[in-house]
Write a protein that holds these residues in place. Structure first.
Motif, PDB file in Angstrom:
ATOM      1  N   ASP A   1      23.336 100.674  42.538  1.00 29.00           N
ATOM      2  CA  ASP A   1      22.979 101.992  42.050  1.00 29.00           C
ATOM      3  C   ASP A   1      21.579 101.944  41.455  1.00 29.00           C
ATOM      4  O   ASP A   1      20.982 100.890  41.298  1.00 29.00           O
ATOM      5  CB  ASP A   1      24.015 102.485  41.027  1.00 29.00           C
ATOM      6  N   ARG A   2      21.070 103.095  41.128  1.00 28.15           N
ATOM      7  CA  ARG A   2      19.695 103.236  40.654  1.00 28.15           C
ATOM      8  C   ARG A   2      19.400 102.369  39.434  1.00 28.15           C
ATOM      9  O   ARG A   2      18.397 101.666  39.380  1.00 28.15           O
ATOM     10  CB  ARG A   2      19.447 104.723  40.342  1.00 28.15           C
ATOM     11  N   VAL A   3      20.290 102.366  38.448  1.00 28.14           N
ATOM     12  CA  VAL A   3      20.066 101.623  37.205  1.00 28.14           C
ATOM     13  C   VAL A   3      20.143 100.119  37.455  1.00 28.14           C
ATOM     14  O   VAL A   3      19.327  99.351  36.942  1.00 28.14           O
ATOM     15  CB  VAL A   3      21.069 102.059  36.113  1.00 28.14           C
ATOM     16  N   THR A   4      21.121  99.689  38.247  1.00 29.45           N
ATOM     17  CA  THR A   4      21.247  98.267  38.576  1.00 29.45           C
ATOM     18  C   THR A   4      19.977  97.780  39.255  1.00 29.45           C
ATOM     19  O   THR A   4      19.454  96.715  38.924  1.00 29.45           O
ATOM     20  CB  THR A   4      22.466  98.029  39.498  1.00 29.45           C
ATOM     21  N   LEU A   5      19.462  98.567  40.191  1.00 23.72           N
ATOM     22  CA  LEU A   5      18.245  98.184  40.892  1.00 23.72           C
ATOM     23  C   LEU A   5      17.052  98.136  39.940  1.00 23.72           C
ATOM     24  O   LEU A   5      16.252  97.201  39.994  1.00 23.72           O
ATOM     25  CB  LEU A   5      17.977  99.133  42.063  1.00 23.72           C
ATOM     26  N   TYR A   6      16.916  99.117  39.056  1.00 27.34           N
ATOM     27  CA  TYR A   6      15.824  99.100  38.072  1.00 27.34           C
ATOM     28  C   TYR A   6      15.869  97.829  37.233  1.00 27.34           C
ATOM     29  O   TYR A   6      14.862  97.153  37.040  1.00 27.34           O
ATOM     30  CB  TYR A   6      15.917 100.300  37.115  1.00 27.34           C
ATOM     31  N   ARG A   7      17.036  97.509  36.709  1.00 28.55           N
ATOM     32  CA  ARG A   7      17.163  96.327  35.857  1.00 28.55           C
ATOM     33  C   ARG A   7      16.874  95.042  36.629  1.00 28.55           C
ATOM     34  O   ARG A   7      16.237  94.126  36.116  1.00 28.55           O
ATOM     35  CB  ARG A   7      18.559  96.273  35.244  1.00 28.55           C
ATOM     36  N   LEU A   8      17.345  94.987  37.849  1.00 30.15           N
ATOM     37  CA  LEU A   8      17.150  93.792  38.664  1.00 30.15           C
ATOM     38  C   LEU A   8      15.685  93.585  39.019  1.00 30.15           C
ATOM     39  O   LEU A   8      15.153  92.481  38.867  1.00 30.15           O
ATOM     40  CB  LEU A   8      18.005  93.879  39.925  1.00 30.15           C
ATOM     41  N   ILE A   9      14.999  94.631  39.456  1.00 37.08           N
ATOM     42  CA  ILE A   9      13.588  94.445  39.803  1.00 37.08           C
ATOM     43  C   ILE A   9      12.753  94.160  38.559  1.00 37.08           C
ATOM     44  O   ILE A   9      11.759  93.438  38.629  1.00 37.08           O
ATOM     45  CB  ILE A   9      13.001  95.612  40.642  1.00 37.08           C
ATOM     46  N   ASP A  10      13.187  94.674  37.415  1.00 38.78           N
ATOM     47  CA  ASP A  10      12.496  94.355  36.164  1.00 38.78           C
ATOM     48  C   ASP A  10      12.635  92.863  35.853  1.00 38.78           C
ATOM     49  O   ASP A  10      11.654  92.202  35.507  1.00 38.78           O
ATOM     50  CB  ASP A  10      13.055  95.202  35.022  1.00 38.78           C
ATOM     51  N   ARG A  11      13.847  92.305  35.982  1.00 37.23           N
ATOM     52  CA  ARG A  11      14.055  90.872  35.725  1.00 37.23           C
ATOM     53  C   ARG A  11      13.290  90.022  36.728  1.00 37.23           C
ATOM     54  O   ARG A  11      12.683  89.019  36.364  1.00 37.23           O
ATOM     55  CB  ARG A  11      15.543  90.530  35.778  1.00 37.23           C
ATOM     56  N   LEU A  12      13.326  90.401  38.003  1.00 41.53           N
ATOM     57  CA  LEU A  12      12.609  89.635  39.030  1.00 41.53           C
ATOM     58  C   LEU A  12      11.103  89.662  38.781  1.00 41.53           C
ATOM     59  O   LEU A  12      10.405  88.681  39.023  1.00 41.53           O
ATOM     60  CB  LEU A  12      12.933  90.177  40.429  1.00 41.53           C
ATOM     61  N   THR A  13      10.602  90.768  38.265  1.00 42.92           N
ATOM     62  CA  THR A  13       9.179  90.884  37.940  1.00 42.92           C
ATOM     63  C   THR A  13       8.838  90.030  36.722  1.00 42.92           C
ATOM     64  O   THR A  13       7.819  89.334  36.705  1.00 42.92           O
ATOM     65  CB  THR A  13       8.807  92.354  37.690  1.00 42.92           C
ATOM     66  N   GLN A  14       9.693  90.061  35.711  1.00 44.40           N
ATOM     67  CA  GLN A  14       9.438  89.292  34.486  1.00 44.40           C
ATOM     68  C   GLN A  14       9.331  87.798  34.737  1.00 44.40           C
ATOM     69  O   GLN A  14       8.544  87.122  34.082  1.00 44.40           O
ATOM     70  CB  GLN A  14      10.534  89.554  33.457  1.00 44.40           C
ATOM     71  N   VAL A  15      10.101  87.281  35.690  1.00 45.58           N
ATOM     72  CA  VAL A  15      10.068  85.838  35.957  1.00 45.58           C
ATOM     73  C   VAL A  15       9.043  85.473  37.021  1.00 45.58           C
ATOM     74  O   VAL A  15       8.900  84.309  37.375  1.00 45.58           O
ATOM     75  CB  VAL A  15      11.462  85.279  36.335  1.00 45.58           C
ATOM     76  N   GLY A  16       8.322  86.463  37.560  1.00 51.61           N
ATOM     77  CA  GLY A  16       7.242  86.189  38.498  1.00 51.61           C
ATOM     78  C   GLY A  16       7.642  86.131  39.958  1.00 51.61           C
ATOM     79  O   GLY A  16       6.835  85.733  40.797  1.00 51.61           O
ATOM     80  N   LEU A  17       8.853  86.561  40.301  1.00 48.30           N
ATOM     81  CA  LEU A  17       9.250  86.570  41.708  1.00 48.30           C
ATOM     82  C   LEU A  17       8.772  87.835  42.420  1.00 48.30           C
ATOM     83  O   LEU A  17       8.639  87.840  43.635  1.00 48.30           O
ATOM     84  CB  LEU A  17      10.772  86.441  41.843  1.00 48.30           C
TER      85      LEU A  17
END
Length: 180
Positions: A72-88
């Motif tokens: 869902d929209r929120v799950t995707l937002y949180r996931l791409i935020d985490r992936l961005t924070q770790v540099g992936l």
């Protein structure tokens, strides 16, 4: 007599590279994380908005056993935020303040791209700048090293050229002779 591979070697050979990346960056290896990172790694030269990524993944979200992965929209937002924070992932904000996400290769310190200020299309410049890629990489490494010496951490560099793309420039009406 043939020797059987040890269980440890068999497990090492069967490690999914996406799972390995997620684990190496301290992230859980969820089906959603594998789906999102797998999609972006499979399309390395394209950047996606959140909505574009959600639409692209709407048919991709299935596990190996065929069960649907909830993205869902929120799950995707949180996931791409985490992936961005770790540099992936690399997150860029274009001229219209729209966030775009792209897989960030670990060996790359700067991803050059062109943002059209008319149609807002985002185009990679790696091919166009191939002759100067080493100079760009050295400049990025130098800038990042200087910032790291000052105490900054977890950095990546975004090299954006902004202007009007060829398609928009050639389709625009000629206004050179019009007085304002």
């Amino acid at each position: 007599m043939a020797t059987r591979p040890s269980r440890k070697n068999a497990e090492a050979e069967s490690v999914d590279p996406i799972d390995a990346l997620l684990s190496a960056h301290g992230l859980r290896r969820t089906a959603a994380a594998r789906t999102v990172l797998g999609w972006l790694l499979a399309h390395p030269d394209t950047s996606y908005t959140h909505a574009q990524l959600q639409m692209a993944l709407s048919g991709e979200g299935t596990e190996a056993d065929g069960a649907a992965v909830a993205l869902d929209r929120v799950t995707l937002y949180r996931l791409i935020d985490r992936l961005t924070q770790v540099g992936l992932l690399l997150c860029r904000v274009d001229a219209s303040r729209v966030r775009r996400y792209q897989a960030m290769p670990t060996s790359v310190h700067a991803i050059p791209h062109f943002e059209c200020q008319s149609c807002h299309r985002d185009s990679p410049l790696a091919g166009a700048l191939q002759a100067n890629a080493n100079d760009l990489e050295r400049a990025a490494q130098s800038a990042l090293a200087a910032l790291q010496a000052l105490g900054y951490q977890g950095m990546s560099m975004d090299f954006a050229v902004r202007g009007v793309c060829v398609d928009c420039a050639t389709s625009a009406p000629d206004t050179a002779g019009v007085a304002a």
